[in-house]
Design an enzyme around this catalytic site. Structure first.
Site, PDB file in Angstrom:
ATOM      1  N   SER A   3       0.784  -1.234   0.000  1.00 30.54           N
ATOM      2  CA  SER A   3       0.000   0.000   0.000  1.00 30.54           C
ATOM      3  C   SER A   3       0.816   1.285   0.000  1.00 30.54           C
ATOM      4  CB  SER A   3      -0.966  -0.001   1.192  1.00 30.54           C
ATOM      5  OG  SER A   3      -1.993  -0.948   0.971  1.00 30.54           O
ATOM      6  N   VAL A   4       2.119   1.202  -0.019  1.00 33.62           N
ATOM      7  CA  VAL A   4       2.888   2.400  -0.368  1.00 33.62           C
ATOM      8  C   VAL A   4       2.459   2.857  -1.763  1.00 33.62           C
ATOM      9  CG1 VAL A   4       5.221   3.254  -0.903  1.00 33.62           C
ATOM     10  CG2 VAL A   4       4.827   1.882   1.152  1.00 33.62           C
TER      11      VAL A   4
END
Length: 395
Positions: free
Chosen positions: A109-110
């Protein structure tokens, strides 16, 4: 683990098993479909070095906890690689085999912060209005629970969509999405319908604009909206608006579904250094190491805005985010009030730590066996905090 593929083949059915994560996170293109996001033709931004022994820095003591050093945290949290950069100069950079400086590592999810930044560039260009309904850009969303939601609701994860992010629940929507896009084995009635058709099945369970609730689908819809607003696929938008402007050393790798639609919420892959180059935007007022402006001062001011409504929405979240006084804005976490510390976070231990006060960027890529582990996440944040405090004292 060495760099060779495990004895049992890693596939879409087993790539997220704990014993396979280190391999699959560093070789996603061998397991799942991907496309390249071009770095462009510009020169690679140099990263000069001033080696510092940051590993011996002590973390602040907390009652009942043993003393810890930065090195101890990194050695005990399934780290694949980590670095610290200040004002564009690398102070330390470490890799654990088989990871190297050329390895593309899954960001989980970066990835959301990358998509949020693309949205910022479109806002700057006058192509995207954060207050507009999402259906202005993607009319098909009127058939989903997103009818009535705005782009702002997506950016801050405050829609009223029913969507479970319980990673260990195979029936959670976050896992059903993986089946729909071919990233997991099909079970039950799920069909391989692709990302966009799956998003259209989501229903609302409450009003839009309510409490913060972390939902990966918000970023997937945001990516769809960005493509419609920008008139191009995400690989082109991200390349032209962001990645080709930061002096990246390598193309970004984007995982895709069966129809070459990006897995926007968690499918990007990058090298450690290129993530530092990207993170530099947020401590340098939107200007990259090449000297190019990527996002405007106005967008950065919006990213770092901290108002009572955001904090209250975060506190009202149905889950415990374990960041009292923090908030979430434009696909970025803010763990503390009033500090300007920003985080891009991904499950299994991915992080970009951005500290504007000290000009510091910290990056950590990991292979945690479990998706979420507070006992590894928060010591990592504190380790980067300790480094930032040390750098402030040195200055």
């Amino acid at each position: 683990m060495n760099s060779e593929q495990p004895v049992a083949a890693v596939t879409a059915a087993n790539w997220q098993l704990p014993e396979n994560i280190r391999y699959s996170f560093q070789n996603l293109a061998d397991v799942l479909p991907t496309v390249k996001v071009s770095r462009g033709d510009d020169h690679i931004a140099k990263l000069p070095r001033t080696e510092m022994d940051l590993g011996s820095i002590q973390l602040s003591r907390r009652m009942g906890e043993p003393s810890m050093t930065v090195r101890g945290v990194m050695n005990s949290t399934d780290t694949d690689a980590w670095l610290v950069m200040q004002d564009g100069r690398i102070l330390t950079e470490k890799y654990l085999e088989p990871m190297t400086a050329l390895t593309d590592h899954l960001l989980m999810s970066v990835s959301k912060t990358l998509v949020g930044t693309v949205a910022g560039t479109l806002v700057d260009a006058g192509k995207l209005d954060v207050n507009a309904p999402v259906t202005d850009y993607v009319p098909a969303l009127s058939r989903s629970g997103y009818n009535g939601a705005t782009v702002r609701h997506l950016l801050d994860m405050r829609s009223g969509i029913k969507y479970s992010e319980e990673y260990l629940d195979p029936a959670a929507e976050v896992r059903l999405l993986e089946q729909a896009i071919g990233w997991a084995e099909l079970e039950g009635d799920m069909k391989p319908i692709g990302l966009y058709d799956y998003l259209l099945t989501l229903k609302a369970e409450g009003p839009h604009g309510g409490p913060f609730d972390y939902r990966s689908c918000e970023t997937d819809v945001l990516g769809w909206v960005c493509e419609a607003a920008g008139g191009a696929r995400m690989q082109q938008l991200l390349s032209e608006n962001v990645w080709a402007k930061i002096g990246a050393q390598q193309d970004l790798v984007m995982g895709v579904d069966q129809f070459d639609t990006g897995m926007f919420d968690g499918g990007f892959n990058s090298t450690l250094r290129d993530l530092a180059r990207f993170g530099h935007l947020f401590i340098n007022n939107g200007i990259s190491l090449t000297g190019e402006r990527v996002v405007s001062e106005a967008w950065l001011a919006d990213v770092f805005t901290e108002d009572e409504e955001l904090v209250e929405a975060f506190a009202a979240s149905p889950g415990d985010n374990m960041m009292p006084g923090g908030h979430y804005r434009n696909q970025i976490w803010f763990p503390y009030p009033g500090t300007g510390v920003a985080l891009a976070l991904g499950i299994h231990g991915q992080m970009i730590y951005m500290n504007r006060a000290t000009g510091m960027v910290g990056v950590k890529l990991s292979s945690w066996p479990l998706p979420q582990d507070a006992g590894k996440l928060f010591p990592t944040i504190r380790a980067f905090d300790a480094i930032a405090n040390h750098l402030a004292d040195v200055d």
